[in-house]
Design a protein around this motif. Structure first.
Motif, short mmCIF file in Angstrom:
data_model
loop_
_atom_site.label_atom_id
_atom_site.label_comp_id
_atom_site.label_asym_id
_atom_site.label_seq_id
_atom_site.Cartn_x
_atom_site.Cartn_y
_atom_site.Cartn_z
N LYS A 62 -15.97 -16.04 -8.89
CA LYS A 62 -16.03 -17.12 -7.81
C LYS A 62 -17.13 -17.98 -8.48
CE LYS A 62 -15.21 -14.38 -3.77
NZ LYS A 62 -15.51 -13.91 -2.30
N SER B 167 -8.40 -8.69 -7.64
CA SER B 167 -7.71 -9.49 -7.55
C SER B 167 -8.69 -10.27 -6.46
CB SER B 167 -6.26 -9.53 -7.02
OG SER B 167 -5.88 -10.77 -6.71
N GLN B 168 -9.25 -11.51 -6.98
CA GLN B 168 -10.23 -12.19 -6.32
C GLN B 168 -9.66 -13.53 -5.97
OE1 GLN B 168 -12.78 -10.88 -4.88
NE2 GLN B 168 -12.56 -8.90 -5.93
N SER B 169 -9.74 -14.23 -4.82
CA SER B 169 -9.64 -15.53 -4.32
C SER B 169 -10.77 -16.38 -4.19
CB SER B 169 -8.96 -15.74 -2.97
OG SER B 169 -7.68 -14.90 -2.98
N THR C 74 -6.26 -17.46 -6.94
CA THR C 74 -6.43 -16.16 -6.91
C THR C 74 -6.19 -15.57 -8.31
OG1 THR C 74 -5.26 -15.95 -4.71
CG2 THR C 74 -5.32 -13.99 -6.09
N THR C 75 -7.16 -14.89 -8.65
CA THR C 75 -7.68 -14.66 -10.13
C THR C 75 -7.40 -12.93 -10.19
OG1 THR C 75 -9.16 -16.08 -10.48
CG2 THR C 75 -8.78 -14.54 -12.10
N LYS C 76 -6.36 -12.58 -11.02
CA LYS C 76 -6.10 -11.17 -11.21
C LYS C 76 -6.68 -10.77 -12.64
CE LYS C 76 -1.86 -10.65 -8.68
NZ LYS C 76 -0.36 -10.42 -8.68
#
Length: 267
Positions: free
Chosen positions: A124, A73-75, A85-87
């Motif tokens: 990102k 999970s990245q913001s 926020t991507t899961k």
């Protein structure tokens, strides 16, 4: 003397058995073996099954080559500076033909040293190329670009990207409210447009109906002729004669004075 020879022979046999068993090693299914000689990586890669090695000199390090799954999970900031926020779920595997290089250059903690940072960097970089709304509407395109970038990064470190699945894009509460308000406005505008079209259609129907009635009335007026009027008068008189009982009325009215005709008939 005889017993001494037997004991020595037994000890030799035991040592031989120990050496034999020590020289055997097994590589489990779904793994490859990296052969180490005094800690140095040898070019030989051991496949699944039973293998021989030099006891006390060589050891075997097993590395899994089956497909592995990593969820992250990245913001990141979108092109329009929205925090997203991507899961994501990533399936990858180690190159079976390069496990020795992987072990020598990276080690066993390749997941935390290579895979996780590569996922974060790819997400990102691609997220920054799209607006928040485009991330939703163009998810397949976004997923394909992330997969392409991540695949190239993993390939450099002797790993192969099998598949990637973007599970969810999560936005800030303010952005979600803005999207909801926009959708509501679009729905209201669509409803107003439909209502306007309905009113136009109904008005056109009324105009058409009025035109038809006017045309019908016009035709009726054209049909009224002096002959038709005279014919109608004759029809009225005929109906009156059919109902007459043969007696003259005793009083008549109209423009002339009322006259009692009963007395005249008696004379």
């Amino acid at each position: 003397m005889k017993y001494r020879k037997s004991i020595v022979g037994g000890l030799v046999a035991i040592v031989v058995l120990i050496l034999v068993f020590s020289s055997l090693t097994t590589v489990s299914s779904g793994n490859r073996g990296v052969l180490l000689q005094f800690g140095a990586v040898k070019p030989t890669i051991l496949s699944e099954g039973l293998h021989f090695r030099i006891p006390f000199m060589q050891t075997v390090q097993q590395i899994e080559v089956r497909v592995q799954k990593e969820e992250s999970s990245q913001s990141a900031a979108s092109k329009d500076l929205q925090i997203v926020t991507t899961k994501v779920a990533v399936n990858y595997s180690v190159d079976p033909e390069a496990v020795n290089k992987l072990y020598q250059e990276i080690g066993l903690d390749y997941r935390s040293r290579i895979v996780d940072p590569a996922i974060a960097e790819s997400l990102k970089a691609i997220t920054a190329q799209y607006t928040a709304e485009e991330l939703i509407s163009k998810r397949p395109e976004v997923s394909a670009e992330v997969k392409d970038m991540l695949g190239k990064k993993l390939t450099k470190y002797y790993m192969k990207l099998e598949d990637i699945n973007i599970k969810e894009f999560a936005f800030s509460e303010e952005f979600n409210k803005a999207i909801e308000a926009k959708q509501t406005a679009e729905q209201n505008a669509l409803k107003a447009k439909r209502d306007l079209e309905r009113v136009k259609i109904e008005a056109q129907q009324q105009v058409t109906q009025a035109q038809a009635e006017a045309q019908a009335l016009k035709l009726k007026k054209l049909e009224v002729t002096p002959e038709l009027i005279q014919l109608k008068q004759i029809e009225v008189q005929e109906k009156a004669l059919e109902k007459w009982d043969g007696k003259l009325p005793s009083v008549t009215g109209g423009a002339t004075p009322f006259i009692d005709v009963s007395g005249i008939t008696k004379k």
